[in-house]
Write an enzyme that holds these catalytic residues in place. Structure first.
Site, PDB file in Angstrom:
ATOM      1  N   PRO A   9       0.619  -1.294  -0.016  1.00  0.00           N
ATOM      2  CA  PRO A   9      -0.283  -0.095   0.078  1.00  0.00           C
ATOM      3  C   PRO A   9       0.348   1.492  -0.135  1.00  0.00           C
ATOM      4  CG  PRO A   9      -0.218  -0.940   2.299  1.00  0.00           C
ATOM      5  CD  PRO A   9       0.782  -2.088   1.340  1.00  0.00           C
ATOM      6  N   ASN A  10       0.361   2.381  -1.129  1.00  0.00           N
ATOM      7  CA  ASN A  10       0.479   3.926  -0.999  1.00  0.00           C
ATOM      8  C   ASN A  10       1.801   4.032  -2.030  1.00  0.00           C
ATOM      9  OD1 ASN A  10      -0.916   4.968   1.192  1.00  0.00           O
ATOM     10  ND2 ASN A  10      -0.081   3.609   2.778  1.00  0.00           N
ATOM     11  N   ARG A  17       5.280  11.116  -2.315  1.00  0.00           N
ATOM     12  CA  ARG A  17       4.723  10.480  -0.162  1.00  0.00           C
ATOM     13  C   ARG A  17       6.191  10.923   0.280  1.00  0.00           C
ATOM     14  NH1 ARG A  17       4.947   4.168   0.650  1.00  0.00           N
ATOM     15  NH2 ARG A  17       4.487   5.173   3.286  1.00  0.00           N
ATOM     16  N   TYR A  22      11.044   9.018   1.379  1.00  0.00           N
ATOM     17  CA  TYR A  22      11.301   8.489  -0.111  1.00  0.00           C
ATOM     18  C   TYR A  22      11.920   7.983  -1.022  1.00  0.00           C
ATOM     19  CZ  TYR A  22       7.955   5.275   3.713  1.00  0.00           C
ATOM     20  OH  TYR A  22       7.049   4.571   4.494  1.00  0.00           O
ATOM     21  N   ASN A  73       8.068  -5.723  -1.601  1.00  0.00           N
ATOM     22  CA  ASN A  73       7.957  -4.350   0.207  1.00  0.00           C
ATOM     23  C   ASN A  73       6.656  -4.410   0.221  1.00  0.00           C
ATOM     24  OD1 ASN A  73       7.799  -1.831   1.054  1.00  0.00           O
ATOM     25  ND2 ASN A  73       9.299  -0.543  -0.358  1.00  0.00           N
ATOM     26  N   ALA A  76       3.578  -1.293   4.126  1.00  0.00           N
ATOM     27  CA  ALA A  76       2.957  -1.009   5.969  1.00  0.00           C
ATOM     28  C   ALA A  76       2.335  -1.771   6.345  1.00  0.00           C
ATOM     29  CB  ALA A  76       1.659  -0.205   6.340  1.00  0.00           C
ATOM     30  N   GLU A  97      12.706  -9.881   1.324  1.00  0.00           N
ATOM     31  CA  GLU A  97      12.292  -8.346   1.559  1.00  0.00           C
ATOM     32  C   GLU A  97      12.791  -7.006   1.224  1.00  0.00           C
ATOM     33  OE1 GLU A  97      11.404  -8.752   5.222  1.00  0.00           O
ATOM     34  OE2 GLU A  97      10.633  -6.810   5.876  1.00  0.00           O
ATOM     35  N   HIS A  99      12.890  -2.564   1.809  1.00  0.00           N
ATOM     36  CA  HIS A  99      12.138  -1.718   2.462  1.00  0.00           C
ATOM     37  C   HIS A  99      12.725  -0.328   1.995  1.00  0.00           C
ATOM     38  CE1 HIS A  99       9.301  -3.471   5.321  1.00  0.00           C
ATOM     39  NE2 HIS A  99      10.663  -4.362   4.948  1.00  0.00           N
ATOM     40  N   SER A 101      13.436   2.500   2.596  1.00  0.00           N
ATOM     41  CA  SER A 101      13.875   3.758   3.654  1.00  0.00           C
ATOM     42  C   SER A 101      14.441   3.204   4.970  1.00  0.00           C
ATOM     43  CB  SER A 101      13.058   3.954   4.446  1.00  0.00           C
ATOM     44  OG  SER A 101      11.371   3.713   5.371  1.00  0.00           O
ATOM     45  N   ARG A 106      13.310   4.781  13.068  1.00  0.00           N
ATOM     46  CA  ARG A 106      12.373   5.068  12.463  1.00  0.00           C
ATOM     47  C   ARG A 106      10.893   4.687  13.629  1.00  0.00           C
ATOM     48  NH1 ARG A 106       9.405   4.841   6.342  1.00  0.00           N
ATOM     49  NH2 ARG A 106       8.505   6.574   7.336  1.00  0.00           N
TER      50      ARG A 106
HETATM   51  C1  DQA Z   1       8.495   0.617   3.908  1.00  0.00           C
HETATM   52  C2  DQA Z   1       8.507   1.277   4.677  1.00  0.00           C
HETATM   53  C3  DQA Z   1       6.942   0.808   5.986  1.00  0.00           C
HETATM   54  O1  DQA Z   1       7.439   0.457   7.554  1.00  0.00           O
HETATM   55  C4  DQA Z   1       5.793   2.066   5.182  1.00  0.00           C
HETATM   56  O2  DQA Z   1       5.162   1.766   6.084  1.00  0.00           O
HETATM   57  C5  DQA Z   1       6.148   2.189   3.579  1.00  0.00           C
HETATM   58  C6  DQA Z   1       7.525   1.897   3.122  1.00  0.00           C
HETATM   59  C7  DQA Z   1       9.701   1.309   2.898  1.00  0.00           C
HETATM   60  O3  DQA Z   1       9.862   0.927   2.192  1.00  0.00           O
HETATM   61  O4  DQA Z   1      10.142   1.607   3.569  1.00  0.00           O
HETATM   62  O5  DQA Z   1       5.260   1.855   3.059  1.00  0.00           O
HETATM   63  O6  DQA Z   1       7.754  -0.257   3.105  1.00  0.00           O
END
Ligand code: DQA
Length: 141
Positions: A9-10, A17, A22, A73, A76, A97, A99, A101, A106
């Site tokens: 998501p997102n 965003r 990011y 990825n 959330a 996996e 990420h 960030s 964080r």
């Molecule tokens: C994320 C890190 C997650 O905590 C966050 O909810 C995201 C992006 C990242 O790619 O850094 O949506 O997966």
């Protein structure tokens, strides 16, 4: 070899965003980067994104059935979803996996991943380059 690059998501909002966290690379740029990297590595890369958890579960089942390696990825859902973890646990073709960030720098709630324990490995905090590194790994294994 086929590889699925799955985004939660997102991530369709990448570039828009929280760019301080990011970066400015857009989701369209990320798609191109992954497909181009795949071409260089001799991989057939398909990049997908969803804001619906059930859709991601279906894609993970598809990868499990076909033995396809996955770069994921989970965004959330990393921190919330036992269902995503259980679907990841069925994969046999390898799972990296990613990420963008550094989740460990964080908020506390981002420090735990339900997915990491069932992943082959994880890459965090290296920006979109993490996807490139994940694909390079899968190309060699
Ligand atoms: C994320 C890190 C997650 O905590 C966050 O909810 C995201 C992006 C990242 O790619 O850094 O949506 O997966």
């Amino acid at each position: 070899t086929r590889v699925l690059v799955l985004n939660g998501p997102n991530l369709n909002r990448l570039g828009l965003r929280e760019p301080g966290i990011y970066g400015h690379t857009t989701y369209a740029d990320l798609e191109k980067l992954c497909v181009q990297t795949g071409t260089e590595l001799g991989l057939e890369v398909e990049v997908r994104q969803t804001n619906t958890e059930g859709e991601l579960l279906g894609w993970l089942h598809e990868a499990a059935d076909a033995g396809i390696p996955v770069v994921l990825n989970p965004a959330a859902w990393t921190h919330t979803s036992v269902a995503v973890r259980d679907a990841c646990a069925m994969l046999t073709g390898g799972l990296v996996e990613v990420h963008i960030s550094n989740v460990h720098q964080r908020e506390e709630f981002r420090h735990h991943s339900y997915v990491s324990a069932v992943a082959t490995g994880t890459i965090v905090g290296l920006g979109v380059q993490g996807y490139v590194l994940a694909l390079r790994y899968l190309a060699q294994h």
